[in-house]
Write a protein that holds these residues in place. Structure first.
Motif, PDB file in Angstrom:
ATOM      1  N   GLY A 145       0.792  -1.230   0.000  1.00  0.00           N
ATOM      2  CA  GLY A 145       0.000   0.000   0.000  1.00  0.00           C
ATOM      3  C   GLY A 145       0.817   1.268   0.000  1.00  0.00           C
ATOM      4  O   GLY A 145       0.295   2.355   0.253  1.00  0.00           O
TER       5      GLY A 145
ATOM      6  N   CYS B 179      -5.017   0.611  -2.201  1.00  0.00           N
ATOM      7  CA  CYS B 179      -4.858  -0.731  -2.743  1.00  0.00           C
ATOM      8  C   CYS B 179      -3.381  -1.100  -2.740  1.00  0.00           C
ATOM      9  O   CYS B 179      -2.540  -0.299  -2.344  1.00  0.00           O
ATOM     10  CB  CYS B 179      -5.422  -0.807  -4.165  1.00  0.00           C
ATOM     11  N   LYS B 180      -3.072  -2.322  -3.169  1.00  0.00           N
ATOM     12  CA  LYS B 180      -1.686  -2.782  -3.181  1.00  0.00           C
ATOM     13  C   LYS B 180      -1.198  -3.092  -4.597  1.00  0.00           C
ATOM     14  O   LYS B 180      -0.242  -3.837  -4.770  1.00  0.00           O
ATOM     15  CB  LYS B 180      -1.536  -4.020  -2.294  1.00  0.00           C
ATOM     16  N   THR B 181      -1.845  -2.501  -5.585  1.00  0.00           N
ATOM     17  CA  THR B 181      -1.478  -2.751  -6.964  1.00  0.00           C
ATOM     18  C   THR B 181      -0.448  -1.739  -7.467  1.00  0.00           C
ATOM     19  O   THR B 181      -0.377  -0.614  -6.977  1.00  0.00           O
ATOM     20  CB  THR B 181      -2.716  -2.688  -7.878  1.00  0.00           C
TER      21      THR B 181
END
Length: 539
Positions: free
Chosen positions: A337, A343-345
Protein backbone atom coordinates in the motif's frame (compact mmCIF):
# COMPACT_ATOMS: atom_id res chain seq x y z
CA UNK A 1 -7.96 43.75 9.60
CA UNK A 2 -7.22 47.35 8.64
CA UNK A 3 -3.66 48.06 7.66
CA UNK A 4 -2.22 50.98 9.69
CA UNK A 5 -0.29 52.12 6.61
CA UNK A 6 -3.31 52.11 4.32
CA UNK A 7 -3.85 55.83 4.11
CA UNK A 8 -3.74 56.15 0.35
CA UNK A 9 -7.51 56.06 0.09
CA UNK A 10 -7.84 59.09 2.34
CA UNK A 11 -5.39 61.11 0.26
CA UNK A 12 -2.52 61.04 2.75
CA UNK A 13 0.79 59.33 2.24
CA UNK A 14 1.24 56.07 4.18
CA UNK A 15 4.19 56.12 6.51
CA UNK A 16 6.55 53.59 8.08
CA UNK A 17 7.37 54.07 11.77
CA UNK A 18 11.04 54.12 12.78
CA UNK A 19 12.64 54.24 16.19
CA UNK A 20 13.50 57.85 17.11
CA UNK A 21 16.76 58.75 18.84
CA UNK A 22 16.44 61.49 21.42
CA UNK A 23 18.38 64.65 20.59
CA UNK A 24 20.89 65.76 23.23
CA UNK A 25 20.56 69.55 23.02
CA UNK A 26 23.52 70.06 25.32
CA UNK A 27 26.00 68.37 23.01
CA UNK A 28 28.09 70.30 20.51
CA UNK A 29 27.39 69.76 16.81
CA UNK A 30 30.03 67.92 14.84
CA UNK A 31 30.42 67.49 11.07
CA UNK A 32 29.13 63.91 11.46
CA UNK A 33 26.10 65.07 13.44
CA UNK A 34 25.33 67.76 10.89
CA UNK A 35 25.60 65.23 8.08
CA UNK A 36 23.24 62.86 9.86
CA UNK A 37 20.74 65.65 10.47
CA UNK A 38 20.80 66.59 6.79
CA UNK A 39 20.28 62.96 5.88
CA UNK A 40 17.42 62.79 8.33
CA UNK A 41 15.75 65.88 6.87
CA UNK A 42 16.25 64.51 3.38
CA UNK A 43 14.51 61.24 4.28
CA UNK A 44 11.76 62.63 6.45
CA UNK A 45 11.00 65.76 4.44
CA UNK A 46 8.49 67.89 6.30
CA UNK A 47 6.93 64.91 8.01
CA UNK A 48 6.95 64.10 11.69
CA UNK A 49 10.41 62.96 12.90
CA UNK A 50 10.46 59.17 13.12
CA UNK A 51 8.18 58.71 10.10
CA UNK A 52 9.09 57.80 6.53
CA UNK A 53 6.59 58.46 3.72
CA UNK A 54 6.32 55.18 1.81
CA UNK A 55 4.91 56.78 -1.31
CA UNK A 56 7.94 59.09 -1.59
CA UNK A 57 10.49 56.26 -2.03
CA UNK A 58 8.81 52.98 -3.04
CA UNK A 59 12.20 51.75 -4.27
CA UNK A 60 13.42 51.65 -0.68
CA UNK A 61 10.29 49.76 0.35
CA UNK A 62 10.92 47.26 -2.44
CA UNK A 63 14.49 46.81 -1.26
CA UNK A 64 13.28 46.14 2.29
CA UNK A 65 10.68 43.60 1.12
CA UNK A 66 13.25 41.78 -0.99
CA UNK A 67 16.03 41.86 1.60
CA UNK A 68 13.82 40.51 4.40
CA UNK A 69 13.09 37.29 2.47
CA UNK A 70 9.42 37.42 3.36
CA UNK A 71 7.33 34.32 2.84
CA UNK A 72 5.09 34.46 -0.26
CA UNK A 73 1.98 34.27 1.91
CA UNK A 74 3.14 37.38 3.81
CA UNK A 75 3.65 39.20 0.54
CA UNK A 76 0.14 38.18 -0.51
CA UNK A 77 -1.23 39.45 2.82
CA UNK A 78 0.32 42.88 2.20
CA UNK A 79 -1.44 43.07 -1.15
CA UNK A 80 -4.74 41.99 0.34
CA UNK A 81 -4.79 44.38 3.31
CA UNK A 82 -3.07 47.56 2.10
CA UNK A 83 -3.93 49.66 -0.95
CA UNK A 84 -0.37 51.00 -1.19
CA UNK A 85 0.94 47.46 -1.71
CA UNK A 86 -1.79 46.35 -4.10
CA UNK A 87 -1.47 49.10 -6.71
CA UNK A 88 1.04 49.08 -9.62
CA UNK A 89 4.54 50.12 -8.55
CA UNK A 90 5.63 51.38 -11.98
CA UNK A 91 8.94 49.50 -11.88
CA UNK A 92 10.64 47.22 -14.40
CA UNK A 93 10.35 44.48 -15.52
CA UNK A 94 6.58 45.02 -15.53
CA UNK A 95 5.22 48.44 -14.60
CA UNK A 96 1.83 46.91 -13.75
CA UNK A 97 3.20 44.72 -10.95
CA UNK A 98 2.73 45.55 -7.28
CA UNK A 99 5.63 45.94 -4.85
CA UNK A 100 5.06 42.49 -3.24
CA UNK A 101 4.97 40.89 -6.69
CA UNK A 102 8.21 42.64 -7.64
CA UNK A 103 9.79 41.61 -4.34
CA UNK A 104 8.89 37.99 -5.10
CA UNK A 105 10.49 38.37 -8.55
CA UNK A 106 13.66 39.81 -6.97
CA UNK A 107 13.87 36.91 -4.51
CA UNK A 108 13.47 34.43 -7.37
CA UNK A 109 16.23 36.28 -9.21
CA UNK A 110 18.61 35.53 -6.32
CA UNK A 111 18.44 31.84 -7.25
CA UNK A 112 20.88 30.78 -9.94
CA UNK A 113 18.35 28.37 -11.47
CA UNK A 114 16.02 31.32 -12.10
CA UNK A 115 18.66 33.90 -12.98
CA UNK A 116 19.94 31.74 -15.84
CA UNK A 117 16.50 31.55 -17.47
CA UNK A 118 15.69 33.76 -20.43
CA UNK A 119 12.58 35.92 -20.33
CA UNK A 120 10.46 33.42 -22.22
CA UNK A 121 11.43 30.60 -19.85
CA UNK A 122 10.68 32.74 -16.81
CA UNK A 123 7.26 33.65 -18.13
CA UNK A 124 6.54 30.00 -18.93
CA UNK A 125 7.40 29.02 -15.36
CA UNK A 126 5.21 31.82 -14.00
CA UNK A 127 2.24 30.54 -16.00
CA UNK A 128 2.89 26.92 -14.91
CA UNK A 129 2.84 28.03 -11.28
CA UNK A 130 -0.40 29.99 -11.51
CA UNK A 131 0.50 33.32 -13.10
CA UNK A 132 2.23 35.03 -10.16
CA UNK A 133 5.84 35.55 -9.13
CA UNK A 134 4.75 34.88 -5.55
CA UNK A 135 3.66 31.42 -6.70
CA UNK A 136 6.99 30.89 -8.46
CA UNK A 137 8.85 31.85 -5.28
CA UNK A 138 6.73 29.48 -3.22
CA UNK A 139 7.34 26.72 -5.76
CA UNK A 140 11.11 27.23 -5.41
CA UNK A 141 10.96 27.40 -1.60
CA UNK A 142 9.10 24.06 -1.37
CA UNK A 143 12.12 22.24 -2.78
CA UNK A 144 14.60 24.24 -0.73
CA UNK A 145 12.75 23.52 2.51
CA UNK A 146 12.38 19.81 1.72
CA UNK A 147 15.98 19.27 0.70
CA UNK A 148 18.95 18.33 2.84
CA UNK A 149 22.68 18.94 2.43
CA UNK A 150 23.51 15.80 4.41
CA UNK A 151 22.93 12.35 2.86
CA UNK A 152 23.28 9.02 4.69
CA UNK A 153 23.71 6.53 1.87
CA UNK A 154 24.02 2.76 2.31
CA UNK A 155 27.57 2.59 3.69
CA UNK A 156 28.75 6.03 2.57
CA UNK A 157 27.93 9.65 3.36
CA UNK A 158 27.79 12.92 1.43
CA UNK A 159 27.86 16.40 3.01
CA UNK A 160 27.46 19.69 1.12
CA UNK A 161 28.59 22.94 2.73
CA UNK A 162 26.79 26.26 2.29
CA UNK A 163 29.51 27.23 -0.20
CA UNK A 164 28.74 24.23 -2.38
CA UNK A 165 31.82 22.17 -1.46
CA UNK A 166 31.27 18.41 -1.18
CA UNK A 167 32.74 16.05 1.41
CA UNK A 168 32.41 12.26 1.23
CA UNK A 169 33.36 9.41 3.57
CA UNK A 170 32.60 5.74 4.20
CA UNK A 171 32.50 2.75 1.86
CA UNK A 172 34.18 3.31 -1.50
CA UNK A 173 34.28 -0.13 -3.12
CA UNK A 174 32.83 1.21 -6.40
CA UNK A 175 34.31 4.70 -6.26
CA UNK A 176 31.06 6.14 -4.84
CA UNK A 177 33.03 8.73 -2.82
CA UNK A 178 34.29 10.40 -5.99
CA UNK A 179 37.86 10.67 -4.71
CA UNK A 180 39.61 8.96 -7.64
CA UNK A 181 40.11 5.55 -6.02
CA UNK A 182 38.21 2.73 -4.30
CA UNK A 183 39.58 2.98 -0.76
CA UNK A 184 37.22 3.50 2.19
CA UNK A 185 37.52 6.80 4.08
CA UNK A 186 37.04 7.16 7.84
CA UNK A 187 36.94 10.95 7.93
CA UNK A 188 35.30 13.58 5.69
CA UNK A 189 37.32 14.21 2.51
CA UNK A 190 36.82 17.13 0.14
CA UNK A 191 36.11 16.14 -3.47
CA UNK A 192 38.74 18.42 -4.98
CA UNK A 193 37.92 17.61 -8.60
CA UNK A 194 34.74 19.68 -8.14
CA UNK A 195 36.68 22.86 -7.36
CA UNK A 196 34.93 25.81 -8.97
CA UNK A 197 31.62 23.96 -9.25
CA UNK A 198 28.94 24.85 -6.70
CA UNK A 199 26.94 21.75 -5.72
CA UNK A 200 23.47 22.32 -4.30
CA UNK A 201 21.99 18.82 -3.91
CA UNK A 202 23.04 15.18 -3.68
CA UNK A 203 21.57 11.68 -3.79
CA UNK A 204 23.24 8.47 -2.61
CA UNK A 205 22.24 4.92 -3.45
CA UNK A 206 23.80 1.49 -3.46
CA UNK A 207 27.42 2.12 -4.53
CA UNK A 208 26.42 5.22 -6.45
CA UNK A 209 26.27 8.98 -5.92
CA UNK A 210 24.68 11.80 -7.92
CA UNK A 211 25.37 15.52 -7.45
CA UNK A 212 23.47 18.51 -8.85
CA UNK A 213 25.19 21.85 -9.48
CA UNK A 214 23.65 25.31 -9.25
CA UNK A 215 23.84 25.54 -13.04
CA UNK A 216 21.65 22.45 -13.52
CA UNK A 217 24.33 19.88 -14.38
CA UNK A 218 24.30 16.36 -12.91
CA UNK A 219 27.51 14.56 -11.92
CA UNK A 220 27.57 10.83 -11.12
CA UNK A 221 30.18 8.41 -9.82
CA UNK A 222 30.35 4.89 -8.46
CA UNK A 223 28.44 2.23 -10.37
CA UNK A 224 28.35 3.20 -14.02
CA UNK A 225 24.60 2.85 -14.52
CA UNK A 226 21.24 3.74 -13.05
CA UNK A 227 20.09 0.25 -12.17
CA UNK A 228 19.45 -1.44 -8.86
CA UNK A 229 21.72 -3.74 -6.90
CA UNK A 230 20.34 -7.01 -8.33
CA UNK A 231 20.67 -5.85 -11.93
CA UNK A 232 24.18 -4.52 -11.34
CA UNK A 233 25.57 -7.84 -10.16
CA UNK A 234 24.44 -9.49 -13.38
CA UNK A 235 25.63 -6.68 -15.62
CA UNK A 236 29.32 -6.61 -14.55
CA UNK A 237 29.38 -2.86 -14.99
CA UNK A 238 32.37 -0.53 -14.79
CA UNK A 239 33.09 2.02 -12.10
CA UNK A 240 33.58 5.77 -12.14
CA UNK A 241 35.77 7.03 -9.31
CA UNK A 242 35.61 10.78 -10.00
CA UNK A 243 32.53 12.94 -10.70
CA UNK A 244 31.49 12.66 -14.34
CA UNK A 245 28.80 14.77 -15.97
CA UNK A 246 25.72 12.84 -17.10
CA UNK A 247 25.71 13.54 -20.84
CA UNK A 248 22.13 12.34 -21.39
CA UNK A 249 20.88 15.15 -19.13
CA UNK A 250 22.76 18.01 -20.76
CA UNK A 251 19.56 19.33 -22.32
CA UNK A 252 17.74 19.39 -18.97
CA UNK A 253 18.34 21.96 -16.22
CA UNK A 254 18.19 19.66 -13.18
CA UNK A 255 17.51 20.93 -9.66
CA UNK A 256 17.15 17.62 -7.79
CA UNK A 257 18.20 13.98 -8.12
CA UNK A 258 16.91 10.91 -6.28
CA UNK A 259 18.14 7.29 -6.22
CA UNK A 260 15.87 4.36 -5.38
CA UNK A 261 16.68 0.69 -5.13
CA UNK A 262 16.01 -0.02 -8.81
CA UNK A 263 15.88 3.35 -10.50
CA UNK A 264 17.00 6.97 -10.40
CA UNK A 265 14.99 10.13 -11.02
CA UNK A 266 15.68 13.80 -11.60
CA UNK A 267 13.54 16.93 -11.38
CA UNK A 268 13.95 19.84 -13.80
CA UNK A 269 13.62 23.49 -12.80
CA UNK A 270 10.35 23.63 -14.75
CA UNK A 271 8.95 20.89 -12.52
CA UNK A 272 9.19 17.96 -14.93
CA UNK A 273 10.23 14.49 -13.72
CA UNK A 274 12.54 12.12 -15.60
CA UNK A 275 13.27 8.53 -14.53
CA UNK A 276 16.02 6.09 -15.52
CA UNK A 277 15.71 2.32 -15.86
CA UNK A 278 13.25 -0.19 -14.39
CA UNK A 279 10.42 1.16 -16.48
CA UNK A 280 9.14 -2.21 -17.68
CA UNK A 281 5.79 -3.76 -16.71
CA UNK A 282 4.07 -0.52 -15.73
CA UNK A 283 6.52 0.38 -13.01
CA UNK A 284 7.78 3.89 -13.52
CA UNK A 285 5.73 5.68 -16.08
CA UNK A 286 7.41 4.47 -19.30
CA UNK A 287 7.43 0.99 -20.77
CA UNK A 288 11.12 0.36 -21.41
CA UNK A 289 13.60 -2.39 -20.75
CA UNK A 290 15.56 -2.34 -17.46
CA UNK A 291 18.77 -1.89 -19.44
CA UNK A 292 17.47 1.41 -20.85
CA UNK A 293 19.49 4.07 -19.00
CA UNK A 294 18.24 7.09 -20.94
CA UNK A 295 16.18 9.64 -18.99
CA UNK A 296 12.49 9.28 -19.79
CA UNK A 297 9.96 12.03 -19.10
CA UNK A 298 6.87 11.16 -17.04
CA UNK A 299 4.66 12.79 -19.63
CA UNK A 300 1.46 12.32 -17.61
CA UNK A 301 2.70 15.06 -15.26
CA UNK A 302 4.11 17.36 -17.94
CA UNK A 303 1.46 20.01 -17.20
CA UNK A 304 1.78 19.67 -13.40
CA UNK A 305 4.77 21.50 -11.86
CA UNK A 306 6.44 19.09 -9.44
CA UNK A 307 8.36 20.86 -6.68
CA UNK A 308 10.06 17.90 -4.97
CA UNK A 309 10.61 14.16 -5.50
CA UNK A 310 11.39 11.37 -3.04
CA UNK A 311 12.46 7.82 -3.98
CA UNK A 312 11.76 4.61 -2.08
CA UNK A 313 13.17 1.23 -2.96
CA UNK A 314 10.78 0.62 -5.85
CA UNK A 315 8.45 3.62 -6.00
CA UNK A 316 8.53 7.39 -6.37
CA UNK A 317 6.59 10.15 -4.61
CA UNK A 318 6.17 13.58 -6.19
CA UNK A 319 5.05 16.75 -4.39
CA UNK A 320 3.25 18.87 -6.98
CA UNK A 321 2.75 22.61 -6.66
CA UNK A 322 -0.67 24.20 -6.99
CA UNK A 323 -1.64 27.78 -6.10
CA UNK A 324 -4.26 26.55 -3.63
CA UNK A 325 -1.98 24.00 -1.99
CA UNK A 326 0.30 21.05 -2.67
CA UNK A 327 -0.74 17.59 -3.86
CA UNK A 328 1.09 14.25 -3.93
CA UNK A 329 1.44 11.79 -6.81
CA UNK A 330 2.96 8.30 -6.69
CA UNK A 331 4.13 5.71 -9.21
CA UNK A 332 5.80 2.31 -9.08
CA UNK A 333 5.39 -0.81 -6.95
CA UNK A 334 2.24 -0.80 -4.82
CA UNK A 335 2.93 -3.78 -2.56
CA UNK A 336 2.13 -2.96 1.06
CA UNK A 337 0.00 0.00 0.00
CA UNK A 338 2.98 2.34 -0.18
CA UNK A 339 1.57 4.23 -3.18
CA UNK A 340 -1.25 5.47 -0.92
CA UNK A 341 -4.21 4.74 -3.21
CA UNK A 342 -6.10 2.38 -0.91
CA UNK A 343 -4.86 -0.73 -2.74
CA UNK A 344 -1.69 -2.78 -3.18
CA UNK A 345 -1.48 -2.75 -6.96
CA UNK A 346 1.33 -1.28 -9.06
CA UNK A 347 0.83 1.97 -10.92
CA UNK A 348 2.60 2.40 -14.24
CA UNK A 349 1.79 6.10 -14.51
CA UNK A 350 1.71 8.77 -11.78
CA UNK A 351 -1.57 8.92 -9.90
CA UNK A 352 -2.84 11.55 -7.46
CA UNK A 353 -3.16 10.39 -3.83
CA UNK A 354 -6.75 11.47 -3.17
CA UNK A 355 -6.87 10.54 0.51
CA UNK A 356 -5.26 13.83 1.56
CA UNK A 357 -8.27 15.78 0.33
CA UNK A 358 -10.61 13.49 2.26
CA UNK A 359 -8.59 14.15 5.43
CA UNK A 360 -8.43 17.93 4.77
CA UNK A 361 -4.68 17.37 5.00
CA UNK A 362 -2.50 19.90 3.17
CA UNK A 363 0.88 18.26 2.48
CA UNK A 364 3.98 20.46 2.48
CA UNK A 365 6.66 17.76 2.76
CA UNK A 366 7.00 14.11 1.75
CA UNK A 367 9.42 11.29 2.50
CA UNK A 368 9.46 7.97 0.64
CA UNK A 369 11.04 5.40 2.93
CA UNK A 370 12.34 2.08 1.67
CA UNK A 371 8.99 0.34 2.25
CA UNK A 372 6.72 3.00 3.76
CA UNK A 373 6.03 6.70 3.33
CA UNK A 374 5.21 9.80 5.36
CA UNK A 375 3.89 13.29 4.75
CA UNK A 376 3.94 16.50 6.78
CA UNK A 377 0.91 18.77 6.77
CA UNK A 378 0.79 22.55 6.81
CA UNK A 379 -0.65 22.41 10.34
CA UNK A 380 2.17 20.19 11.64
CA UNK A 381 0.25 16.91 11.51
CA UNK A 382 1.90 13.74 10.19
CA UNK A 383 0.47 10.99 7.96
CA UNK A 384 2.07 7.61 7.23
CA UNK A 385 1.22 4.67 4.98
CA UNK A 386 2.72 1.52 3.45
CA UNK A 387 4.24 -1.53 5.11
CA UNK A 388 3.90 -1.31 8.91
CA UNK A 389 6.62 -3.79 9.88
CA UNK A 390 8.10 -3.11 13.35
CA UNK A 391 5.59 -0.29 13.89
CA UNK A 392 7.28 2.13 11.48
CA UNK A 393 3.94 3.83 10.73
CA UNK A 394 3.50 4.88 14.37
CA UNK A 395 -0.08 3.58 14.72
CA UNK A 396 0.60 1.13 17.57
CA UNK A 397 0.63 -2.00 15.41
CA UNK A 398 2.45 -3.59 12.49
CA UNK A 399 -0.44 -3.57 10.04
CA UNK A 400 0.05 -2.01 6.62
CA UNK A 401 -1.92 1.07 5.62
CA UNK A 402 -2.85 1.42 1.96
CA UNK A 403 -3.81 5.09 2.31
CA UNK A 404 -2.36 8.02 4.30
CA UNK A 405 -3.40 7.82 7.96
CA UNK A 406 -2.85 10.50 10.61
CA UNK A 407 -0.44 9.49 13.39
CA UNK A 408 -2.59 10.02 16.48
CA UNK A 409 0.40 9.90 18.81
CA UNK A 410 1.62 13.17 17.30
CA UNK A 411 -1.70 15.05 17.46
CA UNK A 412 -0.38 17.41 20.12
CA UNK A 413 2.97 17.90 18.40
CA UNK A 414 3.62 20.53 15.74
CA UNK A 415 6.02 18.79 13.40
CA UNK A 416 8.34 20.82 11.18
CA UNK A 417 10.43 18.06 9.61
CA UNK A 418 10.16 14.32 8.95
CA UNK A 419 12.25 11.60 7.35
CA UNK A 420 11.96 7.88 6.73
CA UNK A 421 14.40 5.01 6.35
CA UNK A 422 13.96 1.26 6.29
CA UNK A 423 11.10 0.59 8.72
CA UNK A 424 11.96 3.70 10.75
CA UNK A 425 10.44 7.19 10.90
CA UNK A 426 11.80 10.36 12.48
CA UNK A 427 9.81 13.53 13.25
CA UNK A 428 11.27 16.84 14.45
CA UNK A 429 8.94 19.12 16.42
CA UNK A 430 8.97 22.92 16.35
CA UNK A 431 10.66 22.99 19.77
CA UNK A 432 13.51 20.76 18.54
CA UNK A 433 12.30 17.51 20.14
CA UNK A 434 12.88 14.41 18.02
CA UNK A 435 10.33 11.59 17.88
CA UNK A 436 10.97 8.20 16.39
CA UNK A 437 9.05 5.00 15.76
CA UNK A 438 9.82 1.73 14.03
CA UNK A 439 12.68 -0.74 14.04
CA UNK A 440 15.41 -0.38 16.61
CA UNK A 441 17.37 -3.17 14.98
CA UNK A 442 17.38 -1.59 11.54
CA UNK A 443 18.04 2.09 12.14
CA UNK A 444 16.80 3.45 15.42
CA UNK A 445 19.79 2.24 17.42
CA UNK A 446 19.63 5.33 19.55
CA UNK A 447 16.93 3.75 21.74
CA UNK A 448 19.00 0.70 22.64
CA UNK A 449 20.61 0.83 26.06
CA UNK A 450 22.36 -2.52 26.45
CA UNK A 451 23.53 -5.57 24.55
CA UNK A 452 20.47 -7.62 25.55
CA UNK A 453 18.09 -5.02 24.15
CA UNK A 454 20.24 -4.80 21.04
CA UNK A 455 19.95 -8.55 20.41
CA UNK A 456 16.17 -8.45 20.84
CA UNK A 457 15.89 -5.55 18.42
CA UNK A 458 13.18 -3.56 20.27
CA UNK A 459 10.39 -2.07 18.20
CA UNK A 460 8.54 1.15 18.91
CA UNK A 461 5.14 1.24 17.22
CA UNK A 462 4.10 4.63 18.62
CA UNK A 463 6.07 7.90 18.63
CA UNK A 464 8.65 8.22 21.41
CA UNK A 465 10.93 11.15 22.19
CA UNK A 466 14.61 10.45 21.57
CA UNK A 467 16.02 11.45 24.94
CA UNK A 468 19.63 11.23 23.79
CA UNK A 469 19.15 14.39 21.74
CA UNK A 470 17.77 16.26 24.75
CA UNK A 471 20.96 15.43 26.61
CA UNK A 472 22.95 17.29 23.95
CA UNK A 473 21.07 20.48 24.84
CA UNK A 474 21.07 21.51 21.17
CA UNK A 475 18.08 22.13 18.95
CA UNK A 476 17.74 19.62 16.12
CA UNK A 477 16.76 20.93 12.67
CA UNK A 478 16.85 17.78 10.52
CA UNK A 479 17.26 14.02 10.78
CA UNK A 480 18.74 12.17 7.80
CA UNK A 481 18.65 8.34 7.99
CA UNK A 482 19.88 5.74 5.52
CA UNK A 483 17.03 4.96 3.16
CA UNK A 484 17.93 1.66 1.51
CA UNK A 485 17.32 -2.05 1.90
CA UNK A 486 19.70 -3.54 4.45
CA UNK A 487 19.61 -7.05 2.95
CA UNK A 488 20.68 -5.64 -0.42
CA UNK A 489 23.55 -3.69 1.18
CA UNK A 490 24.54 -5.83 4.17
CA UNK A 491 28.23 -5.69 3.24
CA UNK A 492 28.11 -1.95 3.95
CA UNK A 493 27.35 -2.51 7.63
CA UNK A 494 24.36 -1.31 9.63
CA UNK A 495 22.45 1.76 8.40
CA UNK A 496 23.31 5.09 10.00
CA UNK A 497 21.61 8.40 10.72
CA UNK A 498 22.67 12.06 10.80
CA UNK A 499 21.22 14.83 12.93
CA UNK A 500 21.72 18.41 11.75
CA UNK A 501 21.57 20.98 14.55
CA UNK A 502 20.28 24.52 14.10
CA UNK A 503 23.80 25.68 14.93
CA UNK A 504 25.11 23.79 11.90
CA UNK A 505 26.78 21.09 13.97
CA UNK A 506 26.47 17.55 12.63
CA UNK A 507 25.98 14.43 14.78
CA UNK A 508 25.66 10.80 13.76
CA UNK A 509 24.78 7.37 15.15
CA UNK A 510 24.21 3.84 13.82
CA UNK A 511 26.49 1.66 11.74
CA UNK A 512 30.04 2.87 11.20
CA UNK A 513 32.18 -0.09 10.25
CA UNK A 514 32.96 1.36 6.80
CA UNK A 515 33.65 4.90 8.05
CA UNK A 516 30.21 6.33 7.22
CA UNK A 517 30.04 8.14 10.59
CA UNK A 518 33.11 10.19 9.77
CA UNK A 519 35.33 8.56 12.39
CA UNK A 520 37.14 5.24 12.71
CA UNK A 521 35.47 3.05 15.36
CA UNK A 522 37.41 0.92 17.80
CA UNK A 523 38.22 -2.60 16.68
CA UNK A 524 35.24 -4.89 17.17
CA UNK A 525 32.76 -2.00 17.34
CA UNK A 526 30.30 -1.93 14.43
CA UNK A 527 27.79 0.68 15.50
CA UNK A 528 27.23 3.61 17.84
CA UNK A 529 23.96 3.99 19.77
CA UNK A 530 24.31 7.61 20.93
CA UNK A 531 24.80 10.76 18.84
CA UNK A 532 28.45 11.55 18.23
CA UNK A 533 30.01 14.68 16.73
CA UNK A 534 31.02 14.53 13.07
CA UNK A 535 34.23 16.52 12.40
CA UNK A 536 32.96 18.71 9.58
CA UNK A 537 31.87 22.33 9.28
CA UNK A 538 28.63 22.68 7.30
CA UNK A 539 29.21 26.39 6.83
Amino acid sequence: MQCPMDAAASGTSPVMQFHSIADDSTSHSSPLTTSLERSKRHCHGDGIPGEFPLAVSPSIVLHVLSACDLDPKDLAALEATCTFFSKPANFAPNFALSLPELAAFDMCQKRTMFKLMNEEEKECLRQRCGGSWKHVLRYILVREKNGSRVIAGPGHSIVITTNGDVYSFGANCSGQLGLGDSEDRFKPCLIRSLQGIRITQAAAGSRRTMLVSDTGSVYAFGKDNFRGAELVEAANTSQITTPKIVESLKGVFVVQAAIGGYFSAVLSREGRVYTFSWGKSERLGHNSDPSDVEPRLLSELEDVPVAYISAGNCYLLMLAYQPNGMSVYSVGCGLGGKLGHGCKTNKGVPKLIEQFQSLSFKPVSISAGTWHAAALGADGCVCTWGWGHTGCLGHGDEEYKAAPTVVEGLRNVKAVHLSTGEYTTFVVADNGDVYSFGSGESLNLIFQEDDEAEEEGPDFSTPSIVESFKALNKKVAQICPTNASYWLNSEMGHPHTFAVMESGELCAFGGGIRGQLGVKLLEGVEKVSAPMHVPIDLS
